[in-house]
Scaffold this active site. Sequence first.
Site, mmCIF file in Angstrom:
data_model
loop_
_atom_site.group_PDB
_atom_site.id
_atom_site.type_symbol
_atom_site.label_atom_id
_atom_site.label_comp_id
_atom_site.label_asym_id
_atom_site.label_seq_id
_atom_site.Cartn_x
_atom_site.Cartn_y
_atom_site.Cartn_z
ATOM 1 N N ALA A 1 32.982 42.105 40.962
ATOM 2 C CA ALA A 1 33.251 43.107 42.027
ATOM 3 C C ALA A 1 32.483 44.109 42.147
ATOM 4 O O ALA A 1 32.204 44.685 42.980
ATOM 5 C CB ALA A 1 34.605 43.485 41.892
ATOM 6 N N THR A 2 31.469 44.763 40.833
ATOM 7 C CA THR A 2 30.821 45.862 40.956
ATOM 8 C C THR A 2 29.552 45.507 41.966
ATOM 9 O O THR A 2 29.194 46.186 42.749
ATOM 10 C CB THR A 2 30.299 46.055 39.413
ATOM 11 O OG1 THR A 2 31.699 46.571 38.815
ATOM 12 C CG2 THR A 2 29.243 47.267 39.401
ATOM 13 N N ASN B 1 43.052 50.845 39.975
ATOM 14 C CA ASN B 1 42.841 50.112 38.580
ATOM 15 C C ASN B 1 43.863 51.033 37.402
ATOM 16 O O ASN B 1 43.994 50.481 36.243
ATOM 17 C CB ASN B 1 41.521 50.040 38.267
ATOM 18 C CG ASN B 1 40.588 51.213 38.284
ATOM 19 O OD1 ASN B 1 40.559 51.804 39.184
ATOM 20 N ND2 ASN B 1 40.103 51.794 37.271
ATOM 21 N N GLN C 1 41.566 44.672 41.669
ATOM 22 C CA GLN C 1 42.714 44.820 40.957
ATOM 23 C C GLN C 1 43.852 43.874 41.753
ATOM 24 O O GLN C 1 44.952 43.572 41.281
ATOM 25 C CB GLN C 1 43.380 46.197 40.879
ATOM 26 C CG GLN C 1 42.478 46.954 40.151
ATOM 27 C CD GLN C 1 42.544 46.598 38.604
ATOM 28 O OE1 GLN C 1 43.543 45.845 38.041
ATOM 29 N NE2 GLN C 1 41.333 46.655 37.600
ATOM 30 N N SER D 1 36.803 39.897 41.911
ATOM 31 C CA SER D 1 36.237 39.561 40.457
ATOM 32 C C SER D 1 37.093 38.602 39.808
ATOM 33 O O SER D 1 38.376 38.997 39.548
ATOM 34 C CB SER D 1 35.764 40.757 39.743
ATOM 35 O OG SER D 1 35.056 40.665 38.802
ATOM 36 N N HIS E 1 37.694 37.686 36.570
ATOM 37 C CA HIS E 1 38.341 38.008 35.460
ATOM 38 C C HIS E 1 39.418 38.774 35.462
ATOM 39 O O HIS E 1 39.745 39.056 34.381
ATOM 40 C CB HIS E 1 37.064 38.567 34.418
ATOM 41 C CG HIS E 1 36.619 40.131 34.679
ATOM 42 N ND1 HIS E 1 37.280 40.968 33.846
ATOM 43 C CD2 HIS E 1 35.852 40.595 35.655
ATOM 44 C CE1 HIS E 1 36.805 42.232 34.424
ATOM 45 N NE2 HIS E 1 36.018 41.773 35.508
ATOM 46 N N THR F 1 20.175 32.092 41.390
ATOM 47 C CA THR F 1 20.573 30.738 41.121
ATOM 48 C C THR F 1 22.238 30.833 41.000
ATOM 49 O O THR F 1 22.913 31.574 40.297
ATOM 50 C CB THR F 1 19.943 30.059 39.822
ATOM 51 O OG1 THR F 1 18.750 30.012 40.039
ATOM 52 C CG2 THR F 1 20.785 28.756 39.539
ATOM 53 N N CYS G 1 37.138 51.287 32.190
ATOM 54 C CA CYS G 1 35.907 51.439 32.818
ATOM 55 C C CYS G 1 34.709 52.689 32.567
ATOM 56 O O CYS G 1 33.626 53.039 32.653
ATOM 57 C CB CYS G 1 35.465 51.007 34.048
ATOM 58 S SG CYS G 1 36.068 49.298 34.737
#
Length: 382
Positions: free
Chosen positions: A74-75, A154, A182, A202, A204, A243, A330
Amino acid sequence: MEEPIYLDHNATTPVDRRVLEKMLPYFCEVYGNAASIDHIHGNKAKQAVDEARQTIAKLLGCRKESEIVFTSGATEANNLALIGAFRKFRDKGRHIISSIIEHPAVLDTLNYLKCEGAEITLVPVDACGVIDLEALEAAITKETILISVMFANNEIGTIQPIKEIGALAKSKSILFHTDAAQAAGHEKINVYDMDIDLLSFSAHKFCGPKGIGGLFVRSYSPLIKLSPISFGGGHEKGMRSGTLNVPGIVGMAEALSLANKEMKAENNRLMEVASLICQRIQQTFPDIKLNGHPQKRLSHNLNLTIPGVEAKALIHLLKNKLSFSAGSACSTVKVEPSHVLKSIGITDEEAFQTIRLGLGQSTLDAQRIADALIQGILRIKG
């Protein structure tokens, strides 16, 4: 010694074993480069990527699978959305509106864009962390080209009125981006129904692998093209060279699929667990405050201010029983109080007395969690 209970799911989640099983063949068996379509090995990898892209697009309410651009998370997706949109549309205007409680991945990127001539307005939120829609509309000028407001926070878990923000942006012909890191996998998302133009996510955060995420880029009413921020091959329709992470992409699609199937039941369960933990603690310490919106919040988030107890001290004391964080994971390297907590009216002192509990699949024993926290608080308070 018994393993501490993991309570930092807002920071990251464990990979679901079903997801891992889906990924495994793409490390050693189907190992081709998805861009090498002149041979069978590359084509097998490309087929896996195409199927994953189609799955993710459908789950997010996209019209075409090509609207999903894969990133490292996401970043990177936030950077591509904000920088890519500004560089592409700055001839129409240089003003961007966002909220004061955004993740650093958005705020730091917006701060960088000032160097490129962007004018940034950060709209305030109320005491529950909900954006002021009137202030948002009042901030719009003829120069406004983009509005970026996170789907869910978050730290405090507050869910924003995304559909209303999208409708406002649409009525003004302004692009709307939301950081849904989130929310994806935890809340129902339909990008077209919500008038979202750009959406970051994201894997994870919903029991998928780390290092993979994506950006939805609308292709219909309007057709959006972003200026690339990385170069070297023109992958992902020229928007993100590099890639493709085939195992990660396959895993992300499986994780999002499982999360969406189990979302309602899991959210109901976690809401009950969170409620039990909060009630049990507040019975012993009535002055403990739950931060964020009481209803419009992520079911797996608990953000608590504990008067007289330093968060870091409690985390250290309970490290062998519970794993949780103080505010945003973070930004834990910083000594400043959370900008999110300050934005909802919490003092610097209270901010350092605030903890975040991120619940998840493995969070089962509410009583054990509450008891450990109570014992820790009692020890610190003496």
